[in-house]
Enzyme design. Sequence first.
Site, mmCIF file in Angstrom:
data_model
loop_
_atom_site.group_PDB
_atom_site.id
_atom_site.type_symbol
_atom_site.label_atom_id
_atom_site.label_comp_id
_atom_site.label_asym_id
_atom_site.label_seq_id
_atom_site.Cartn_x
_atom_site.Cartn_y
_atom_site.Cartn_z
ATOM 1 N N LYS A 188 0.860 -1.184 0.000
ATOM 2 C CA LYS A 188 0.000 0.000 0.000
ATOM 3 C C LYS A 188 0.895 1.233 0.000
ATOM 4 O O LYS A 188 1.491 1.575 1.020
ATOM 5 C CB LYS A 188 -0.887 -0.036 1.249
ATOM 6 C CG LYS A 188 -2.016 0.946 1.201
ATOM 7 C CD LYS A 188 -1.630 2.188 1.962
ATOM 8 C CE LYS A 188 -2.652 3.257 1.858
ATOM 9 N NZ LYS A 188 -2.083 4.449 1.239
ATOM 10 N N GLY A 241 6.536 4.873 8.532
ATOM 11 C CA GLY A 241 5.620 6.008 8.581
ATOM 12 C C GLY A 241 5.581 6.600 9.984
ATOM 13 O O GLY A 241 6.563 6.514 10.731
ATOM 14 N N SER A 242 4.436 7.167 10.308
ATOM 15 C CA SER A 242 4.344 7.913 11.566
ATOM 16 C C SER A 242 4.087 6.991 12.767
ATOM 17 O O SER A 242 3.545 5.890 12.624
ATOM 18 C CB SER A 242 3.202 8.925 11.469
ATOM 19 O OG SER A 242 1.970 8.242 11.368
ATOM 20 N N THR A 245 0.319 6.062 13.219
ATOM 21 C CA THR A 245 -0.156 4.938 12.400
ATOM 22 C C THR A 245 0.454 3.632 12.899
ATOM 23 O O THR A 245 -0.234 2.602 12.951
ATOM 24 C CB THR A 245 0.185 5.173 10.913
ATOM 25 O OG1 THR A 245 -0.418 6.408 10.511
ATOM 26 C CG2 THR A 245 -0.336 4.068 10.036
ATOM 27 N N GLY A 246 1.710 3.670 13.286
ATOM 28 C CA GLY A 246 2.356 2.468 13.823
ATOM 29 C C GLY A 246 1.579 1.882 14.988
ATOM 30 O O GLY A 246 1.378 0.663 15.086
ATOM 31 N N GLU A 264 9.059 1.126 11.307
ATOM 32 C CA GLU A 264 10.140 2.130 11.228
ATOM 33 C C GLU A 264 9.435 3.474 11.291
ATOM 34 O O GLU A 264 8.730 3.862 10.368
ATOM 35 C CB GLU A 264 10.922 1.947 9.927
ATOM 36 C CG GLU A 264 12.311 2.559 9.988
ATOM 37 C CD GLU A 264 12.333 4.017 9.605
ATOM 38 O OE1 GLU A 264 11.897 4.860 10.443
ATOM 39 O OE2 GLU A 264 12.761 4.322 8.490
ATOM 40 N N CYS A 299 13.550 10.169 7.163
ATOM 41 C CA CYS A 299 13.303 9.632 8.508
ATOM 42 C C CYS A 299 14.505 9.815 9.424
ATOM 43 O O CYS A 299 14.345 10.045 10.610
ATOM 44 C CB CYS A 299 12.859 8.177 8.450
ATOM 45 S SG CYS A 299 13.998 7.118 7.565
ATOM 46 N N GLU A 398 8.716 14.940 15.858
ATOM 47 C CA GLU A 398 9.249 14.970 14.494
ATOM 48 C C GLU A 398 8.420 15.940 13.644
ATOM 49 O O GLU A 398 7.204 15.798 13.544
ATOM 50 C CB GLU A 398 9.162 13.564 13.895
ATOM 51 C CG GLU A 398 9.847 13.446 12.556
ATOM 52 C CD GLU A 398 9.786 12.026 12.004
ATOM 53 O OE1 GLU A 398 8.727 11.393 12.087
ATOM 54 O OE2 GLU A 398 10.812 11.564 11.476
#
Length: 494
Positions: A188, A241-242, A245-246, A264, A299, A398
Amino acid sequence: MDKSRIDTLRHQPVPDAKHVINGARVDASDGRTMPVISPIDGSTLTTLPKGTREDADRAVAAARLAFDDGRWSGLAPAARKKILLKWADLIEAQAEELAVLGVRDNGTEIGMAYKAEPLSAAGTIRYFAEATDKIFGEIAPTAPGALGLVHKHPVGVVGAIVPWNFPMMIGSWKLGPALAAGCTVVLKPAETASLTLLRLAELALEAGLPPGVLNVVTGEGAVIGAAIAESNEVDVLVFTGSGATGRRLLEASARSNLKRVYLELGGKSPNIVFADVPDLDEAAKISAAGIFRNSGQVCIAGSRLLVQREIYDVFVDKLVAQAKAMQIGDPLDPMTNAGAVNSERQLAQNLAFIDEARAAGRTIATGGNRILQETGGTYMAPTIVTDVQPDDRIVREEVFGPVLTVQVFDTEAEAVALANDTETGLAAGVWTSNLSRAHRMIAAIEAGVVHVNTYGGADVTVPLGGVKQSGNGHDKSLHAFDKYLNLKTAWIKL
Ligand code: ADP
């Protein structure tokens, strides 16, 4: 890349994109699409399928069947290798087209994107392809009378959810080892960087990857990403990603089949400059690149600068000069040092951090504003914020934009304390001429990678993965296979 070649490619029309499911290019089940807005000038490039849950389920079912019937994992490893190597060759042969398409989609400056995207993706896929027939099982050193065998089996169906900053590079970090291991994949891409990954999936089919082995579904994270994360037919989820979301992905795993989740999640990486830095000018130049290239949408970006008091004023002046000298603008101009911020949403998020810092009385030493608004694109000046406090949001969270905060320290112990005063731990930089200090810092800093007297060097042979809330597991290097291969043992009585 040659400027005239870029100019030819940048004006080519982009056909409407389609999902790649079970070897076919398909629309969303309900026919809906979403526009692809170029951050270069706000124009609409093309449309993407606005995928439905049904699309995600179809892709997962295709990947499940393709895994279970052994059309990929059942091939001789050397046969898988051949197909993956061909895929890498096709990507490399189209590197220029892919690079320009990607830049039109996500805004990264072409000088960086050409190498970091198609060329690095081809290199990564080639690296893992070469490893395909070099993965051995083990015979355990048991006592006589028994034979302990350790087999390595592909884990099954991999769900991969990737971000928009380096879609091909990060995508290949997941696809290379997953496919080399014999897994099948549902990928995705991010809403604002899907075009090149769809193209990569088409090239994989051209290279001979059997249908259903690599499926790409586009659409909203909360729909497609969530459906993949909640599926009982997905065995492993890999994500970049963020943090927010993780967390959702971990929850989705807990609610469904307890699929393994590898994350990550970026960081707030300290870049520490001691007074015995070997070359102040070089350190300023590389530190600026380490936060401002790709508009800080990296990142591992060195977003928290820590400077020893003796050189604080001179070093900050040099950095401000570097920031001001950067050419920001059209990412398809080879002279550009940093292109567009990926989206209006991301730019607004960046500016909100600055507004908050300004309101709290922090000093904006340079930048802090949107630029080139007349182009219709999303551009931001490289920004340096000084006089910050350790608890400021801009120091703790971040930004994922071209924003550097600066703090001062006196002693090595203070530098370590400041560096580690963060919930995340992805990367760090240390600048010093003292070898012993460099090693002490490598040991003391809580991060997945510590750069010494540089910032941001990397290679597919070196693993990348964070500690603390930056995530778990590693991309790149042979260690990446750990996520995609199960250990299965046999105990044979002799
Ligand atoms: P960013 O804020 O940098 O866009 P995200 O974590 O939102 O970072 O995005 C990274 C990837 O995660 C993208 O492909 C995005 O579509 C996807 N994503 C976003 N929200 C969800 C969600 N709720 N479930 C699964 N995937 C998601």
